[in-house]
Design a protein around this motif. Structure first.
Motif, PDB file in Angstrom:
ATOM      1  N   THR A   1       0.637  -1.253   0.046  1.00 39.60           N
ATOM      2  CA  THR A   1       0.122  -0.056   0.086  1.00 39.60           C
ATOM      3  C   THR A   1       0.963   1.225   0.020  1.00 39.60           C
ATOM      4  N   ALA A   2       0.241   2.353  -0.464  1.00 43.25           N
ATOM      5  CA  ALA A   2       0.907   3.827  -0.310  1.00 43.25           C
ATOM      6  C   ALA A   2       0.762   3.956   0.926  1.00 43.25           C
ATOM      7  N   LEU A   3       0.063   3.680   1.749  1.00 36.61           N
ATOM      8  CA  LEU A   3      -0.017   4.385   3.356  1.00 36.61           C
ATOM      9  C   LEU A   3       1.120   3.768   4.170  1.00 36.61           C
ATOM     10  N   ASN A   4       2.168   4.892   4.607  1.00 37.28           N
ATOM     11  CA  ASN A   4       3.214   4.472   5.017  1.00 37.28           C
ATOM     12  C   ASN A   4       3.503   5.086   6.562  1.00 37.28           C
ATOM     13  N   SER A   5       2.685   5.469   7.122  1.00 37.59           N
ATOM     14  CA  SER A   5       2.504   5.968   8.613  1.00 37.59           C
ATOM     15  C   SER A   5       2.766   4.675   9.450  1.00 37.59           C
TER      16      SER A   5
END
Length: 226
Positions: free
Chosen positions: A80-84
């Motif tokens: 995914t692009a969600l990287n937090s």
């Protein structure tokens, strides 16, 4: 070779992953939305799930939770692009085994896939029993109804491949690459010849037939695991 359940809606990513995974010998089923993913997942055995989070209709977090409820052991890789940090922790907490952030290097993806598959395969038994056929991978022996069946190295490798992928259709190209380690030449019938050799040895004289031809697609070994 693994049967991979890929849930991803970005067309370019899907095309790139499908090509890369198939070049590494894997079989890939593609689903492009979350709602469809939870409908189709239980209907076919898979070795690995690759799952995006940002999906239409139902997000990947819910899909991951649903899959984990259905199958406690299957490896799940979130892509995914969600990287937090919170995103990663959330994904791992709801059942994912690994988390890879886009954009990614193909080598890293393959390394993570290999690691997940190795971890999952460590529990596989050395003796595989399907129907009345017993294949022992520790000493490369085969028996049917207690009778020893003598196979050549290639016949054994072919049978092992078919049995390890029971109830899955394998194309001639996949079989050739896995058993002979060659790029498939459509002008040769080596796969069909060896399928015939194998049938003569493990099916001749027996009522139940295990190796079936799927016209236009390849071969499938149909049997229930004991």
């Amino acid at each position: 070779m693994a049967q991979i359940f890929l849930v991803e809606d970005e067309e370019r990513v899907v095309a790139f992953l499908k090509k890369a995974l198939e070049e590494n010998g894997h079989l890939v089923d593609i689903i492009t939305d979350g709602a469809e993913a939870i409908k189709k997942f239980p209907h076919k055995p898979y070795d690995l799930v690759i799952l995006d989070i940002m999906l239409p209709y139902l997000n990947g977090i819910e899909v991951c939770r649903h899959i984990r409820q259905k199958d406690k052991k299957i490896p799940i890789l979130i892509l995914t692009a969600l990287n937090s940090v919170d995103d990663k922790v959330n994904g791992l907490n709801i059942g994912a085994d690994d988390y890879l952030v886009k954009p990614f290097h193909l080598k890293e993806l393959q390394a993570r896939i290999d690691a997940l598959l190795r971890r999952n395969s460590s529990d596989l038994a050395q003796v595989l029993v399907l129907g009345d056929i017993t294949l022992n991978t520790s000493n490369n022996t085969v028996e049917r109804e207690g009778r020893k069946i003598t196979l050549t190295n290639k016949e054994y490798a072919l049978l092992e491949l078919l049995m390890n992928n029971s109830n899955k259709i394998l194309s001639r190209q996949t079989i050739a690459e896995k058993v002979w380690g060659i790029d498939f030449d459509t002008g040769t019938n080596v796969v069909d010849v060896y399928i015939n050799y194998l049938r003569n040895k493990i099916e001749k004289g027996f009522t139940e037939k295990y190796i079936h031809t799927v016209i236009g697609k390849g071969y499938i070994f149909k049997a229930e695991q004991i």
